[in-house]
Design a protein around this motif. Structure first.
Motif, mmCIF file in Angstrom:
data_model
loop_
_atom_site.group_PDB
_atom_site.id
_atom_site.type_symbol
_atom_site.label_atom_id
_atom_site.label_comp_id
_atom_site.label_asym_id
_atom_site.label_seq_id
_atom_site.Cartn_x
_atom_site.Cartn_y
_atom_site.Cartn_z
ATOM 1 N N ILE A 1 0.851 -1.183 0.000
ATOM 2 C CA ILE A 1 0.000 0.000 0.000
ATOM 3 C C ILE A 1 0.890 1.237 0.000
ATOM 4 C CG2 ILE A 1 -2.046 -0.988 1.098
ATOM 5 C CD1 ILE A 1 -0.965 -0.035 3.768
ATOM 6 N N SER A 2 0.273 2.373 -0.234
ATOM 7 C CA SER A 2 1.004 3.638 -0.173
ATOM 8 C C SER A 2 0.551 4.403 1.065
ATOM 9 C CB SER A 2 0.752 4.464 -1.436
ATOM 10 O OG SER A 2 -0.482 5.126 -1.348
ATOM 11 N N GLU B 1 -0.692 7.214 1.286
ATOM 12 C CA GLU B 1 -1.899 7.997 1.001
ATOM 13 C C GLU B 1 -3.167 7.153 0.962
ATOM 14 O OE1 GLU B 1 0.849 8.161 -1.171
ATOM 15 O OE2 GLU B 1 1.681 9.927 -0.189
ATOM 16 N N ASP B 2 -3.028 5.828 0.918
ATOM 17 C CA ASP B 2 -4.206 4.955 0.896
ATOM 18 C C ASP B 2 -4.986 5.098 2.196
ATOM 19 O OD1 ASP B 2 -3.840 3.850 -1.641
ATOM 20 O OD2 ASP B 2 -2.523 2.281 -0.886
ATOM 21 N N THR B 3 -6.283 4.828 2.114
ATOM 22 C CA THR B 3 -7.120 4.923 3.313
ATOM 23 C C THR B 3 -6.990 3.660 4.155
ATOM 24 O OG1 THR B 3 -9.074 3.918 2.304
ATOM 25 C CG2 THR B 3 -8.829 6.329 2.078
ATOM 26 N N LYS C 1 -8.911 0.808 2.851
ATOM 27 C CA LYS C 1 -8.215 -0.069 1.911
ATOM 28 C C LYS C 1 -7.397 -1.115 2.670
ATOM 29 C CE LYS C 1 -5.323 -0.268 -2.177
ATOM 30 N NZ LYS C 1 -4.642 0.469 -3.241
ATOM 31 N N LYS D 1 6.537 4.153 -1.090
ATOM 32 C CA LYS D 1 6.318 5.455 -1.712
ATOM 33 C C LYS D 1 7.421 5.645 -2.746
ATOM 34 C CE LYS D 1 5.463 10.267 -0.877
ATOM 35 N NZ LYS D 1 4.881 11.196 0.069
ATOM 36 N N LYS E 1 -12.403 5.622 6.047
ATOM 37 C CA LYS E 1 -12.257 6.271 4.746
ATOM 38 C C LYS E 1 -11.594 7.638 4.849
ATOM 39 C CE LYS E 1 -16.005 3.927 2.349
ATOM 40 N NZ LYS E 1 -17.263 4.093 1.622
ATOM 41 N N THR F 1 -5.515 7.959 6.686
ATOM 42 C CA THR F 1 -4.615 7.297 5.745
ATOM 43 C C THR F 1 -3.620 6.378 6.452
ATOM 44 O OG1 THR F 1 -3.005 9.103 5.817
ATOM 45 C CG2 THR F 1 -4.756 9.237 4.125
ATOM 46 N N VAL F 2 -3.009 5.537 5.664
ATOM 47 C CA VAL F 2 -1.993 4.594 6.107
ATOM 48 C C VAL F 2 -0.863 5.332 6.823
ATOM 49 C CG1 VAL F 2 -0.198 3.048 5.212
ATOM 50 C CG2 VAL F 2 -2.548 2.899 4.329
#
Length: 147
Positions: free
Chosen positions: A18-19, A21-23, A26, A43, A78, A81-82
């Protein structure tokens, strides 16, 4: 299992990442879909941290099954972020480091997954489950117990 073998011989190479910026929603979806407990965070192609199932559950703690709480929980998942929950300072190994080094890290720390990096690029992950799985498949160990 040869504990002096390189860690790349037992690491998982096909990773779900994941990045930052992902929620967190996710994160929840990936944990559920892939039945995994650790998500490396990348990243710009570089490993920067890890989100564990414990990090995720810690974020969710305090919510119950009341419907209004579920809606609030979904909103929070939602909206965040990660980057807010990932662990940044985590042990890392190179592909050529030995399995016994990974075992020592697992013994000394509370980590259950170690990212394997080549420079800053993530190339795999080794978990306590990987080590247990390879030990259970080692026929030489069983021969010594049955002889």
């Amino acid at each position: 299992m040869n504990l002096l073998a390189p860690v790349h011989s037992i690491m998982t190479k096909e990773l779900t990442t994941i990045s930052p910026e992902d929620t967190i929603k996710k994160v929840e979806d990936l944990f559920r879909t892939h039945k995994i407990h650790h998500l490396p965070v990348e990243k710009d192609g570089k490993f920067i941290g890890m989100v564990s199932k414990s990090d995720y559950l810690h974020f969710k703690r305090g919510f119950n099954e009341i419907d209004i709480e579920n809606k609030w929980d979904l909103f929070r998942l939602k909206s965040h972020t990660v980057d807010e929950i990932m662990t940044r300072k985590i042990a890392r190994l190179a592909p050529e480091d030995k399995i016994n080094v990974a075992i020592e890290i697992f013994k000394e720390n509370l980590f259950h997954a170690i990212p394997i990096v080549d420079g800053e690029r993530l190339v795999g992950i080794v978990t306590t489950l990987d080590i247990i799985k390879h030990l259970s498949e080692d026929k030489e160990i069983y021969k010594s117990y049955t002889s």
